[in-house]
Design an enzyme around this catalytic site. Structure first.
Site, PDB file in Angstrom:
ATOM      1  N   ARG A   1       0.877  -1.233   0.274  1.00 40.71           N
ATOM      2  CA  ARG A   1       0.036  -0.042   0.048  1.00 40.71           C
ATOM      3  C   ARG A   1       1.067   1.152  -0.207  1.00 40.71           C
ATOM      4  O   ARG A   1       1.819   1.485   0.891  1.00 40.71           O
ATOM      5  CB  ARG A   1      -0.991   0.278   1.223  1.00 40.71           C
ATOM      6  CG  ARG A   1      -1.534   1.364   1.376  1.00 40.71           C
ATOM      7  CD  ARG A   1      -2.793   1.477   0.781  1.00 40.71           C
ATOM      8  NE  ARG A   1      -3.674   2.564   0.806  1.00 40.71           N
ATOM      9  CZ  ARG A   1      -4.651   2.917   1.555  1.00 40.71           C
ATOM     10  NH1 ARG A   1      -5.008   1.976   2.383  1.00 40.71           N
ATOM     11  NH2 ARG A   1      -5.115   3.871   1.592  1.00 40.71           N
TER      12      ARG A   1
ATOM     13  N   ARG B   1      -5.325   1.772  -4.431  1.00 37.72           N
ATOM     14  CA  ARG B   1      -4.681   1.019  -3.652  1.00 37.72           C
ATOM     15  C   ARG B   1      -4.612  -0.436  -3.699  1.00 37.72           C
ATOM     16  O   ARG B   1      -5.805  -0.990  -4.160  1.00 37.72           O
ATOM     17  CB  ARG B   1      -5.138   1.379  -1.914  1.00 37.72           C
ATOM     18  CG  ARG B   1      -6.406   1.100  -1.664  1.00 37.72           C
ATOM     19  CD  ARG B   1      -7.913   1.871  -2.107  1.00 37.72           C
ATOM     20  NE  ARG B   1      -7.794   3.158  -1.807  1.00 37.72           N
ATOM     21  CZ  ARG B   1      -8.029   3.956  -0.923  1.00 37.72           C
ATOM     22  NH1 ARG B   1      -8.773   3.199  -0.113  1.00 37.72           N
ATOM     23  NH2 ARG B   1      -8.091   5.279  -0.810  1.00 37.72           N
TER      24      ARG B   1
ATOM     25  N   ASP C   1      -6.731  -1.845   1.302  1.00 38.21           N
ATOM     26  CA  ASP C   1      -7.304  -0.924   2.368  1.00 38.21           C
ATOM     27  C   ASP C   1      -7.900  -1.643   3.453  1.00 38.21           C
ATOM     28  O   ASP C   1      -8.899  -2.475   3.135  1.00 38.21           O
ATOM     29  CB  ASP C   1      -7.946   0.276   1.629  1.00 38.21           C
ATOM     30  CG  ASP C   1      -8.784   1.343   2.365  1.00 38.21           C
ATOM     31  OD1 ASP C   1      -8.045   1.512   3.579  1.00 38.21           O
ATOM     32  OD2 ASP C   1      -9.928   1.752   2.214  1.00 38.21           O
TER      33      ASP C   1
ATOM     34  N   ASP D   1     -10.196  -0.934   6.854  1.00 35.17           N
ATOM     35  CA  ASP D   1     -10.702  -0.010   7.736  1.00 35.17           C
ATOM     36  C   ASP D   1     -11.247  -0.727   8.820  1.00 35.17           C
ATOM     37  O   ASP D   1     -12.270  -1.668   8.661  1.00 35.17           O
ATOM     38  CB  ASP D   1     -11.522   0.784   6.909  1.00 35.17           C
ATOM     39  CG  ASP D   1     -11.104   1.752   5.808  1.00 35.17           C
ATOM     40  OD1 ASP D   1      -9.873   2.115   5.984  1.00 35.17           O
ATOM     41  OD2 ASP D   1     -11.417   1.984   4.806  1.00 35.17           O
TER      42      ASP D   1
END
Ligand code: X6L
Ligand code: MG
Ligand code: MG
Length: 176
Positions: free
Chosen positions: A86, A95, A98, A100
């Site tokens: 990344r 990307r 990712d 989250d």
């Protein structure tokens, strides 16, 4: 025994072998001594949101239990993002992976590095559709249920279940 916390994590990729990045991240999470993956959604292919001039994403959501505190979990996720290449050139840009944190127990967390629930999750089909697959009865810290937000979604059509492309069959013999 240290206590267990429930967390929901969103995964996204829109560069290269996107499914390989998703599975690589899951493998690393599963290998972590303080993390147990409880449930995985299907993989969805989703139209880009925010910065729309980029390739389609693969997105999914997982539920995990962990003895890690929120910032420790964030460090683990960012470490995995780093090992999977990344980079952070364009905000909201392409990307490889990712990761989250969407939810951590029923907590509201507002730190410099971490906002939970994830502030952009409530109107994003690429988050809510896979999240709903993982837990149809989920309630947010504000007392609203996930079902309420899924009903209000306007961008469901940009979210479809993904299967590994079977067009040009990679396993077919060359010039058979
Ligand atoms: C106005 C301004 C409206 C900004 C929306 C929305 C910005 C979402 C960023 C926004 C705004 C984001 C993914 C994505 C991104 C992903 C898909 C973001 C961060 N990540 N699109 N766009 N999947 N389909 O994982 O979520 S950039
Ligand atoms: Mg994101
Ligand atoms: Mg992120």
């Amino acid at each position: 025994m240290t206590d267990q916390h429930d967390a929901y994590v969103a995964l996204g990729s829109n560069i290269g072998e996107r499914d390989v990045y998703l599975h690589g991240a899951i493998q690393q999470l599963d290998a972590h001594p303080n993390i147990t993956i409880v449930k995985k959604s299907s993989i969805y292919e989703t139209d880009p949101v925010g910065y729309t001039d980029q390739a389609a994403f693969l997105n999914m959501v997982i539920k995990l239990t962990t003895t890690l505190q929120p910032l420790e979990l964030l460090d683990v996720l960012q470490g995995i993002e780093d090992t999977l290449g990344r980079t952070r050139e364009v905000r909201w840009g392409p990307r490889t992976i990712d990761l989250d944190i969407l939810l951590y127990n029923k907590e509201n967390i507002k730190l410099e590095r971490l906002h939970v629930p994830h502030p952009r999750m409530f109107e994003r089909g690429f988050v809510l559709v896979p999240l709903y697959e993982v837990d149809q009865n989920l309630q947010f810290p504000n007392g609203q249920d996930l079902q309420h937000y899924v009903r209000d979604l306007t961008d469901k059509e940009g979210v479809r279940k993904w299967k590994r492309s079977s067009g040009a069959d990679e396993s077919a013999p060359f010039e058979s």
